[in-house]
Design a protein around this motif. Structure first.
Motif, PDB file in Angstrom:
ATOM      1  N   VAL A  63       0.846  -1.207   0.000  1.00  0.00           N
ATOM      2  CA  VAL A  63       0.000   0.000   0.000  1.00  0.00           C
ATOM      3  C   VAL A  63       0.881   1.256   0.000  1.00  0.00           C
ATOM      4  CG1 VAL A  63      -1.714   1.281   1.320  1.00  0.00           C
ATOM      5  CG2 VAL A  63      -1.890  -1.191   1.134  1.00  0.00           C
ATOM      6  N   LEU A  64       1.918   1.252   0.831  1.00  0.00           N
ATOM      7  CA  LEU A  64       2.810   2.415   0.870  1.00  0.00           C
ATOM      8  C   LEU A  64       3.600   2.560  -0.428  1.00  0.00           C
ATOM      9  CD1 LEU A  64       4.093   2.374   4.543  1.00  0.00           C
ATOM     10  CD2 LEU A  64       2.501   3.953   3.492  1.00  0.00           C
ATOM     11  N   SER A  65       3.953   1.447  -1.057  1.00  0.00           N
ATOM     12  CA  SER A  65       4.653   1.529  -2.344  1.00  0.00           C
ATOM     13  C   SER A  65       3.756   2.138  -3.419  1.00  0.00           C
ATOM     14  CB  SER A  65       5.125   0.143  -2.782  1.00  0.00           C
ATOM     15  OG  SER A  65       6.011  -0.394  -1.849  1.00  0.00           O
ATOM     16  N   CYS A  66       2.481   1.746  -3.414  1.00  0.00           N
ATOM     17  CA  CYS A  66       1.535   2.356  -4.365  1.00  0.00           C
ATOM     18  C   CYS A  66       1.360   3.842  -4.073  1.00  0.00           C
ATOM     19  CB  CYS A  66       0.197   1.634  -4.300  1.00  0.00           C
ATOM     20  SG  CYS A  66       0.246  -0.038  -4.938  1.00  0.00           S
ATOM     21  N   LEU A  67       1.319   4.204  -2.801  1.00  0.00           N
ATOM     22  CA  LEU A  67       1.183   5.606  -2.431  1.00  0.00           C
ATOM     23  C   LEU A  67       2.417   6.407  -2.851  1.00  0.00           C
ATOM     24  CD1 LEU A  67      -0.677   7.601  -0.974  1.00  0.00           C
ATOM     25  CD2 LEU A  67       0.576   7.080   1.125  1.00  0.00           C
ATOM     26  N   VAL A  68       3.596   5.818  -2.725  1.00  0.00           N
ATOM     27  CA  VAL A  68       4.825   6.485  -3.178  1.00  0.00           C
ATOM     28  C   VAL A  68       4.768   6.716  -4.683  1.00  0.00           C
ATOM     29  CG1 VAL A  68       7.299   6.141  -3.512  1.00  0.00           C
ATOM     30  CG2 VAL A  68       6.303   5.740  -1.290  1.00  0.00           C
ATOM     31  N   GLY A  69       4.330   5.706  -5.440  1.00  0.00           N
ATOM     32  CA  GLY A  69       4.199   5.871  -6.886  1.00  0.00           C
ATOM     33  C   GLY A  69       3.196   6.942  -7.258  1.00  0.00           C
ATOM     34  N   LEU A  70       2.089   7.006  -6.524  1.00  0.00           N
ATOM     35  CA  LEU A  70       1.088   8.039  -6.760  1.00  0.00           C
ATOM     36  C   LEU A  70       1.643   9.426  -6.458  1.00  0.00           C
ATOM     37  CD1 LEU A  70      -1.945   8.456  -7.479  1.00  0.00           C
ATOM     38  CD2 LEU A  70      -2.364   8.424  -5.022  1.00  0.00           C
ATOM     39  N   PHE A  71       2.397   9.545  -5.356  1.00  0.00           N
ATOM     40  CA  PHE A  71       3.018  10.829  -5.012  1.00  0.00           C
ATOM     41  C   PHE A  71       4.013  11.266  -6.080  1.00  0.00           C
ATOM     42  CE2 PHE A  71       2.549  11.242  -0.100  1.00  0.00           C
ATOM     43  CZ  PHE A  71       1.187  11.374  -0.274  1.00  0.00           C
ATOM     44  N   PHE A  72       4.845  10.334  -6.555  1.00  0.00           N
ATOM     45  CA  PHE A  72       5.802  10.677  -7.601  1.00  0.00           C
ATOM     46  C   PHE A  72       5.094  11.115  -8.881  1.00  0.00           C
ATOM     47  CE2 PHE A  72       9.227   8.354  -5.311  1.00  0.00           C
ATOM     48  CZ  PHE A  72      10.198   9.337  -5.395  1.00  0.00           C
TER      49      PHE A  72
ATOM     50  N   ILE B 278       5.522  17.874  -2.809  1.00  0.00           N
ATOM     51  CA  ILE B 278       5.014  16.497  -2.869  1.00  0.00           C
ATOM     52  C   ILE B 278       6.134  15.535  -3.210  1.00  0.00           C
ATOM     53  CG2 ILE B 278       3.460  14.960  -4.131  1.00  0.00           C
ATOM     54  CD1 ILE B 278       1.493  17.280  -4.292  1.00  0.00           C
ATOM     55  N   LEU B 279       7.068  15.948  -4.062  1.00  0.00           N
ATOM     56  CA  LEU B 279       8.208  15.096  -4.397  1.00  0.00           C
ATOM     57  C   LEU B 279       9.058  14.820  -3.156  1.00  0.00           C
ATOM     58  CD1 LEU B 279       9.772  13.736  -6.772  1.00  0.00           C
ATOM     59  CD2 LEU B 279      11.153  15.796  -6.816  1.00  0.00           C
ATOM     60  N   GLY B 280       9.263  15.832  -2.333  1.00  0.00           N
ATOM     61  CA  GLY B 280      10.016  15.626  -1.096  1.00  0.00           C
ATOM     62  C   GLY B 280       9.318  14.663  -0.162  1.00  0.00           C
TER      63      GLY B 280
ATOM     64  N   ASN C 262      10.644  10.954   1.150  1.00  0.00           N
ATOM     65  CA  ASN C 262      10.651  10.603   2.572  1.00  0.00           C
ATOM     66  C   ASN C 262       9.877   9.315   2.830  1.00  0.00           C
ATOM     67  OD1 ASN C 262      12.173  12.829   3.237  1.00  0.00           O
ATOM     68  ND2 ASN C 262      10.417  14.058   3.844  1.00  0.00           N
ATOM     69  N   LEU C 263       8.734   9.172   2.209  1.00  0.00           N
ATOM     70  CA  LEU C 263       7.940   7.964   2.384  1.00  0.00           C
ATOM     71  C   LEU C 263       8.636   6.752   1.778  1.00  0.00           C
ATOM     72  CD1 LEU C 263       5.275   7.018   3.584  1.00  0.00           C
ATOM     73  CD2 LEU C 263       4.222   7.429   1.366  1.00  0.00           C
ATOM     74  N   LEU C 264       9.353   6.949   0.682  1.00  0.00           N
ATOM     75  CA  LEU C 264      10.107   5.857   0.069  1.00  0.00           C
ATOM     76  C   LEU C 264      11.219   5.378   0.994  1.00  0.00           C
ATOM     77  CD1 LEU C 264      10.698   4.168  -2.524  1.00  0.00           C
ATOM     78  CD2 LEU C 264      12.273   5.979  -3.160  1.00  0.00           C
ATOM     79  N   ILE C 265      11.950   6.303   1.585  1.00  0.00           N
ATOM     80  CA  ILE C 265      13.019   5.929   2.518  1.00  0.00           C
ATOM     81  C   ILE C 265      12.429   5.254   3.757  1.00  0.00           C
ATOM     82  CG2 ILE C 265      14.827   6.849   4.010  1.00  0.00           C
ATOM     83  CD1 ILE C 265      15.285   9.013   1.907  1.00  0.00           C
ATOM     84  N   PHE C 266      11.308   5.761   4.240  1.00  0.00           N
ATOM     85  CA  PHE C 266      10.662   5.178   5.411  1.00  0.00           C
ATOM     86  C   PHE C 266      10.202   3.749   5.127  1.00  0.00           C
ATOM     87  CE2 PHE C 266       6.905   4.590   8.155  1.00  0.00           C
ATOM     88  CZ  PHE C 266       7.537   4.690   9.379  1.00  0.00           C
ATOM     89  N   THR C 267       9.639   3.528   3.938  1.00  0.00           N
ATOM     90  CA  THR C 267       9.176   2.192   3.574  1.00  0.00           C
ATOM     91  C   THR C 267      10.350   1.241   3.386  1.00  0.00           C
ATOM     92  OG1 THR C 267       7.283   3.198   2.464  1.00  0.00           O
ATOM     93  CG2 THR C 267       7.757   0.927   1.925  1.00  0.00           C
ATOM     94  N   ALA C 268      11.451   1.722   2.850  1.00  0.00           N
ATOM     95  CA  ALA C 268      12.623   0.864   2.648  1.00  0.00           C
ATOM     96  C   ALA C 268      13.277   0.475   3.969  1.00  0.00           C
ATOM     97  CB  ALA C 268      13.634   1.578   1.759  1.00  0.00           C
ATOM     98  N   GLY C 269      13.057   1.244   5.024  1.00  0.00           N
ATOM     99  CA  GLY C 269      13.668   0.960   6.317  1.00  0.00           C
ATOM    100  C   GLY C 269      12.866   0.023   7.188  1.00  0.00           C
TER     101      GLY C 269
END
Length: 125
Positions: A4-13, A34-36, A40-47
């Motif tokens: 879900v967070l990965s889809c949200l990151v793609g939507l934000f990008f 929004i890019l920033g 941030n959400l991408l790094i958070f999800t990867a961690g």
């Protein structure tokens, strides 16, 4: 949850790139914000977001237990939030001053240094 967070990151990008391709400076500024947030959400999800065990090393171990979330991305994101907020505030002031001086937020109309009704330069030799 990561899906879900990965889809949200793609939507934000996607939304950020769409806004940054606009001609209006306010939309460009919102796209950068929004890019920033997407980064941030991408790094958070990867961690790893599933941290059932707090990221504290017990006295009997030398490394973190296997089920803990990585605290380094969380610390990096906290720093990035402060930096992106200050960058957004600077862009907001810059956009407002440009609007006051030029009475437009259209980037094509902001070309004050280029005089209008000038002939085009030669395109070849």
């Amino acid at each position: 949850m990561e899906f879900v967070l990965s889809c949200l990151v793609g939507l934000f990008f996607a939304a950020a790139i769409y806004l940054m391709l606009s001609r209006h400076s306010v939309r460009i500024m919102l796209g950068i914000a929004i890019l920033g947030n997407a980064v941030n959400l991408l790094i958070f999800t990867a961690g790893r977001i599933t941290g059932f065990v707090p990221p504290i090393i017990p006295e009997t171990m030398e490394t973190l237990p296997s089920g803990t979330a990585n605290p380094l991305p969380q610390a990096l994101i906290l720093t990035a939030i402060v930096i992106s907020f200050s960058f957004f505030a600077f862009l907001l002031v810059l956009t407002y001053r440009a609007y006051q001086d030029l009475n437009t937020d259209d980037t094509d109309d902001m070309r004050a240094a280029e005089p209008k009704d000038q002939p085009m330069p030669p395109l070849g030799y």
